[in-house]
Scaffold this motif. Structure first.
Motif, mmCIF file in Angstrom:
data_model
loop_
_atom_site.group_PDB
_atom_site.id
_atom_site.type_symbol
_atom_site.label_atom_id
_atom_site.label_comp_id
_atom_site.label_asym_id
_atom_site.label_seq_id
_atom_site.Cartn_x
_atom_site.Cartn_y
_atom_site.Cartn_z
ATOM 1 N N ARG A 39 0.849 -1.187 0.000
ATOM 2 C CA ARG A 39 0.000 0.000 0.000
ATOM 3 C C ARG A 39 0.880 1.230 0.000
ATOM 4 N N GLU A 41 -0.600 4.778 -0.258
ATOM 5 C CA GLU A 41 -1.272 5.920 0.364
ATOM 6 C C GLU A 41 -2.378 5.456 1.316
ATOM 7 N N TYR A 42 -2.779 6.387 2.178
ATOM 8 C CA TYR A 42 -3.875 6.169 3.119
ATOM 9 C C TYR A 42 -4.814 7.374 3.053
ATOM 10 N N GLU A 45 -7.065 11.320 1.192
ATOM 11 C CA GLU A 45 -7.128 11.573 -0.245
ATOM 12 C C GLU A 45 -7.322 10.266 -1.016
ATOM 13 N N GLN A 47 -6.543 8.307 -5.011
ATOM 14 C CA GLN A 47 -5.543 8.355 -6.069
ATOM 15 C C GLN A 47 -6.053 7.731 -7.358
ATOM 16 N N SER A 50 -0.734 6.609 -12.370
ATOM 17 C CA SER A 50 0.648 6.813 -11.934
ATOM 18 C C SER A 50 1.612 6.845 -13.117
ATOM 19 N N SER A 65 -3.386 12.576 -7.017
ATOM 20 C CA SER A 65 -4.061 12.415 -5.733
ATOM 21 C C SER A 65 -5.085 13.535 -5.583
ATOM 22 N N HIS A 77 1.417 13.582 -6.272
ATOM 23 C CA HIS A 77 2.202 13.057 -5.163
ATOM 24 C C HIS A 77 3.310 12.165 -5.718
ATOM 25 N N SER A 79 6.404 8.982 -4.483
ATOM 26 C CA SER A 79 7.006 8.105 -3.492
ATOM 27 C C SER A 79 8.196 7.418 -4.139
ATOM 28 N N THR A 92 7.560 7.201 2.336
ATOM 29 C CA THR A 92 6.405 8.033 2.674
ATOM 30 C C THR A 92 6.046 8.948 1.505
ATOM 31 N N ALA A 93 4.775 8.988 1.162
ATOM 32 C CA ALA A 93 4.310 9.807 0.036
ATOM 33 C C ALA A 93 4.392 11.293 0.377
ATOM 34 N N ASN A 351 -7.420 4.093 -2.327
ATOM 35 C CA ASN A 351 -5.991 4.390 -2.214
ATOM 36 C C ASN A 351 -5.148 3.509 -3.123
#
Length: 364
Positions: A39, A41-42, A45, A47, A50, A65, A77, A79, A92-93, A351
């Protein structure tokens, strides 16, 4: 209770496709299990699409996002990622800098032009409002050298614009007309100034363009149809199905549009990636059973439009999957990203997740 002939036929097909996915050497580890999926993102928001930028020292995943399902505000965003054996680890995003001057920054595509990585995107103050297209390089996780793209038409975030480098080194743009819903194709020799767009003869949305190794183009899109079913209030039920068209002359003409799959009435979110053998793999979603969550599938398409066997990509109990993006890693494997949108598509967490796939699909 008796099952309809169509229902039995579909279940039999899905069982066969599932067994092929389990035992085909080309599918390798498919379908992906929960433990092999990371995973990114949380909440709060959500998404969508990509793009992957790879360099000697780092690999960076950039993605859209949004603040919520109304899609009134969105940004890019990123990562950084590391591949650990068969699993991928994401840092971390963070938000791509500099801060945007508009409410929305979206519609990203990653292109390599003359050895230089470019991110193409648009900026707008509303999902259906006029947008300005740009391209920029990304350095230290920030956009630099931003250039405005010259277009003869006006895009919006709802146009779902996507850019692509063709084999003749020209840059192509595909999009849905801002007024809805004609599909267009435009080219540029320098990646900045685009020619008058050409209507491809179809209406639809979610366009995507890819190239076979021989230079032929694959244009993917999805289209809504009125079905024979009705809602309890008597209104018709519409279904969405992804189609493709092929061009052997860089978009001058296109073949007849053809469904990607006939297994289910609902097939959408199709994306493509060039295979090692020069053909293309298409990734798309549809429910493994009627009324169930959407599952992620893939199949090969050759330059003559021939389709290979369908393979289940993610084990169907993972969740309700949508919006796949596929990227070729420098080591030859693939990174697939997608969102898990929950039981109710517009109420779930939506997400982004990512996983490694070792090999292309089985192709005929």
């Amino acid at each position: 209770m008796q099952c309809s002939h169509k229902s039995v036929k579909k279940r039999l097909f899905i069982f066969i496709a599932f067994m092929i996915s389990m035992f085909s050497l080309s599918a390798n580890e498919l379908p992906l299990q929960k433990e092999s999926i990371s995973r990114i993102e949380y909440p709060p928001e959500i998404q969508y699409i990509s793009a992957l930028i790879q360099s000697k020292d780092t690999s960076t995943l950039v993605y859209e996002s949004w603040k919520g399902f109304e899609m009134n505000e969105g940004d890019l965003h990123y990562s950084e990622l590391n591949v650990l054996n068969k699993k991928i680890q994401f840092d971390t995003a963070k938000v791509v800098l500099p801060n945007k001057n508009t409410l929305i920054r979206s519609s990203i595509s990653h292109l390599i032009i003359d050895g230089v990585d470019w991110l193409y995107f648009i900026e707008s103050n509303g999902f259906k409002s006029d947008a300005i297209a740009y391209r920029a390089k990304i350095k230290d996780s920030a956009l630099v050298g931003q250039e405005k793209i010259s277009l003869e038409i006006t895009l919006s975030p709802s146009s779902n614009a996507r850019w692509h480098v063709m084999n003749n080194n020209n840059i192509a743009l595909v999009y849905t007309d801002k007024k809805c819903c004609k599909l267009y194709f435009s080219i540029s020799k320098d990646g900045v100034k685009f020619e008058t767009p050409r209507y491809i003869g179809n209406t639809g949305f979610m366009p995507h363009l890819s190239s076979f190794s021989d230079g032929k183009l694959l244009y993917l899109f999805q289209k809504s149809f009125r079905s024979s079913k009705e809602k309890p209030n008597g209104k018709p039920i519409y279904i969405t199905k992804s189609h493709f068209r092929v061009s052997n002359n860089y978009g001058q003409t296109w073949s007849e549009y053809t469904p990607i799959s006939l297994t289910d009435d609902t097939v959408h979110d199709a994306k493509a990636i060039l295979r090692h053998d020069g053909n293309i793999d298409i990734y798309y979603v549809y429910p493994i059973q009627e009324g169930k969550d959407l599952s992620l599938w893939r199949r090969c398409i050759n330059t003559n439009g021939g389709l290979g066997n369908e393979e289940l990509v993610v084990k169907h109990d993972f969740g309700n999957i949508a919006k796949p993006s596929i990227h070729r890693l420098d080591n030859g494997k693939m990174l697939v990203t997608f969102v898990e949108q929950g039981k109710v598509a517009l109420e779930g967490e939506h997400n982004i997740h990512g996983a490694i796939i070792s090999a292309d699909s089985e192709c005929i």
